[in-house]
Scaffold this motif. Structure first.
Motif, PDB file in Angstrom:
ATOM      1  N   LEU A  62       0.835  -1.199   0.000  1.00  0.00           N
ATOM      2  CA  LEU A  62       0.000   0.000   0.000  1.00  0.00           C
ATOM      3  C   LEU A  62       0.873   1.255   0.000  1.00  0.00           C
ATOM      4  N   ILE A  63       0.635   2.146  -0.954  1.00  0.00           N
ATOM      5  CA  ILE A  63       1.426   3.372  -1.084  1.00  0.00           C
ATOM      6  C   ILE A  63       0.539   4.571  -0.797  1.00  0.00           C
ATOM      7  N   HIS A  64       0.901   5.311   0.224  1.00  0.00           N
ATOM      8  CA  HIS A  64       0.065   6.446   0.646  1.00  0.00           C
ATOM      9  C   HIS A  64       0.249   7.653  -0.265  1.00  0.00           C
ATOM     10  N   GLY A  65      -0.643   8.613  -0.112  1.00  0.00           N
ATOM     11  CA  GLY A  65      -0.603   9.840  -0.895  1.00  0.00           C
ATOM     12  C   GLY A  65       0.073  10.976  -0.154  1.00  0.00           C
ATOM     13  N   HIS A  66      -0.011  12.157  -0.742  1.00  0.00           N
ATOM     14  CA  HIS A  66       0.568  13.383  -0.194  1.00  0.00           C
ATOM     15  C   HIS A  66      -0.542  14.235   0.415  1.00  0.00           C
ATOM     16  N   PRO A  67      -0.300  14.821   1.581  1.00  0.00           N
ATOM     17  CA  PRO A  67       0.875  14.744   2.440  1.00  0.00           C
ATOM     18  C   PRO A  67       0.589  13.874   3.668  1.00  0.00           C
ATOM     19  N   PHE A  68       0.528  12.592   3.474  1.00  0.00           N
ATOM     20  CA  PHE A  68       0.066  11.666   4.515  1.00  0.00           C
ATOM     21  C   PHE A  68       1.177  10.732   4.963  1.00  0.00           C
ATOM     22  N   ALA A  83       7.625   8.465   9.490  1.00  0.00           N
ATOM     23  CA  ALA A  83       8.869   8.224  10.228  1.00  0.00           C
ATOM     24  C   ALA A  83      10.057   7.957   9.315  1.00  0.00           C
ATOM     25  N   SER A  84       9.888   8.100   8.001  1.00  0.00           N
ATOM     26  CA  SER A  84      11.002   7.885   7.075  1.00  0.00           C
ATOM     27  C   SER A  84      11.880   9.132   6.990  1.00  0.00           C
ATOM     28  N   PRO A  85      13.149   8.953   6.600  1.00  0.00           N
ATOM     29  CA  PRO A  85      14.060  10.102   6.509  1.00  0.00           C
ATOM     30  C   PRO A  85      13.591  11.132   5.484  1.00  0.00           C
ATOM     31  N   VAL A  86      13.946  12.375   5.752  1.00  0.00           N
ATOM     32  CA  VAL A  86      13.624  13.494   4.869  1.00  0.00           C
ATOM     33  C   VAL A  86      14.827  13.811   3.998  1.00  0.00           C
ATOM     34  N   THR A  87      14.590  13.960   2.702  1.00  0.00           N
ATOM     35  CA  THR A  87      15.633  14.389   1.764  1.00  0.00           C
ATOM     36  C   THR A  87      15.180  15.706   1.139  1.00  0.00           C
ATOM     37  N   PRO A  88      15.729  16.837   1.573  1.00  0.00           N
ATOM     38  CA  PRO A  88      15.310  18.119   0.993  1.00  0.00           C
ATOM     39  C   PRO A  88      15.673  18.205  -0.481  1.00  0.00           C
ATOM     40  N   ARG A 110       8.098  27.993   3.556  1.00  0.00           N
ATOM     41  CA  ARG A 110       8.039  29.313   4.198  1.00  0.00           C
ATOM     42  C   ARG A 110       7.116  29.323   5.408  1.00  0.00           C
ATOM     43  N   GLU A 111       5.954  28.641   5.296  1.00  0.00           N
ATOM     44  CA  GLU A 111       4.907  28.773   6.306  1.00  0.00           C
ATOM     45  C   GLU A 111       4.682  27.523   7.145  1.00  0.00           C
ATOM     46  N   GLY A 112       5.161  26.365   6.676  1.00  0.00           N
ATOM     47  CA  GLY A 112       4.821  25.123   7.360  1.00  0.00           C
ATOM     48  C   GLY A 112       3.527  24.538   6.823  1.00  0.00           C
ATOM     49  N   MET A 113       3.053  23.474   7.468  1.00  0.00           N
ATOM     50  CA  MET A 113       1.959  22.672   6.926  1.00  0.00           C
ATOM     51  C   MET A 113       0.564  23.077   7.400  1.00  0.00           C
ATOM     52  N   ARG A 114       0.443  23.768   8.524  1.00  0.00           N
ATOM     53  CA  ARG A 114      -0.877  23.918   9.138  1.00  0.00           C
ATOM     54  C   ARG A 114      -1.848  24.717   8.288  1.00  0.00           C
ATOM     55  N   THR A 135       3.459  16.140   8.799  1.00  0.00           N
ATOM     56  CA  THR A 135       4.385  15.929   7.690  1.00  0.00           C
ATOM     57  C   THR A 135       5.462  17.005   7.669  1.00  0.00           C
ATOM     58  N   SER A 136       6.677  16.601   7.346  1.00  0.00           N
ATOM     59  CA  SER A 136       7.793  17.538   7.215  1.00  0.00           C
ATOM     60  C   SER A 136       7.572  18.462   6.021  1.00  0.00           C
ATOM     61  N   PRO A 137       7.623  19.782   6.204  1.00  0.00           N
ATOM     62  CA  PRO A 137       7.513  20.678   5.050  1.00  0.00           C
ATOM     63  C   PRO A 137       8.590  20.417   4.000  1.00  0.00           C
ATOM     64  N   GLU A 138       9.799  20.069   4.445  1.00  0.00           N
ATOM     65  CA  GLU A 138      10.883  19.789   3.494  1.00  0.00           C
ATOM     66  C   GLU A 138      10.573  18.550   2.666  1.00  0.00           C
ATOM     67  N   GLY A 139      10.051  17.510   3.309  1.00  0.00           N
ATOM     68  CA  GLY A 139       9.697  16.298   2.578  1.00  0.00           C
ATOM     69  C   GLY A 139       8.554  16.527   1.609  1.00  0.00           C
TER      70      GLY A 139
END
Length: 262
Positions: free
Chosen positions: A22-28, A56-61, A138-142, A172-176
């Motif tokens: 199962l592959i999830h969508g963005h930004p989930f 919980a996976s690593p973020v790669t900007p 710039r603003e984050g996810m909220r 979710t990480s904004p960078e990810g």
């Protein structure tokens, strides 16, 4: 060396039933599949990763192309010794599933494409996705999460479902998320490859989905040589969470069909 991706790996391995990936969508994250993991793991193996940059996976900007997501999934399945499987993805996850099929389709026994579409991004879409990536950094996810919640799920969705979806988005990480948006803006066109899919496919869509409307699902269904289309009433972009009983019934019937082809 442990796998790069965080993941859920649950269910029976002592069975001839095809594993379900199962592959999830963005930004989930992988918890968007909780109803499906709970429903199908008693009878088959279910693997649900957190994509690079999510959960919980690593973020790669920077930029994460869909091919990178697909390579990550391939590496995870190699680590877990999952040889053949049914592959399911929703939204961006559906596009990653199409990329996976292009990369290692000989291992895919069935393809499930939910609330997604195969076309390449339009020039305006590229501008929009890159602008959104800039905004999230710039603003984050909220603020974004607040704005799109009632498009991700219908305004009339169960409050607990709304809460879960909003929680995933804000965690979710904004960078990810930004890296995925930039990568998705450059995705290839999967329409022609879909005409060469030889395994059974299931196309599912919420009747009230504004992001990927029923017309997109119908077009995708027409491209696939052996597919079934199911429209789930009373749902928007995430029918697996909004109407899990119906979604699971449709998916379960499809899995039985794939199992019977062995």
């Amino acid at each position: 060396m442990p796998p790069f991706l965080a993941y859920e790996d649950k269910g029976r391995t002592d069975t001839s039933r095809a594993p379900l990936v199962l592959i999830h969508g963005h930004p989930f994250d992988r918890t968007m599949w909780t109803p499906q993991i709970e429903a199908f793991s008693p009878e088959r193996r279910v693997v649900a990763p957190d994509l690079r940059g999510y959960g919980a996976s690593p973020v790669t900007p920077g930029i994460t192309p869909l091919s990178r997501f697909a390579q990550d999934i391939e590496a995870l399945l190699e680590d877990l010794k999952v040889d053949t499987f049914v592959l399911a993805g929703l939204s961006m996850g559906g596009q990653i599933a199409m990329e996976c099929h292009a990369l290692f389709g000989d291992r895919v026994r069935g393809l499930v494409l939910a609330d997604t579409f195969p076309a390449a991004e339009t020039p305006q879409g590229k501008v929009t996705r890159n602008a959104m990536a800039d905004r999230l950094l710039r603003e984050g996810m909220r603020g974004y999460a607040d704005e799109v919640l009632e498009k991700m799920v219908a305004p009339y969705a169960d409050p607990a479902v709304k809460s879960h979806v909003h929680r995933m988005m804000t965690a979710t990480s904004p960078e990810g998320a930004a890296a995925a948006l930039r990568g998705r803006a450059e995705r290839p066109d999967y329409q022609d490859p879909l005409t060469r899919v030889t395994v059974p496919a299931l196309v599912v869509v919420g009747a009230d989905d504004e992001y990927t409307p029923v017309s997109d699902a119908e077009s995708m269904h027409a491209l696939l040589p052996d597919s079934t289309l199911h429209v789930i009433e009373g749902t928007a972009h995430m029918p697996n969470l909004e109407r899990p009983t119906e979604f699971n019934a449709v998916l379960g019937k499809f899995l039985e069909r794939v199992d019977a082809r062995q």
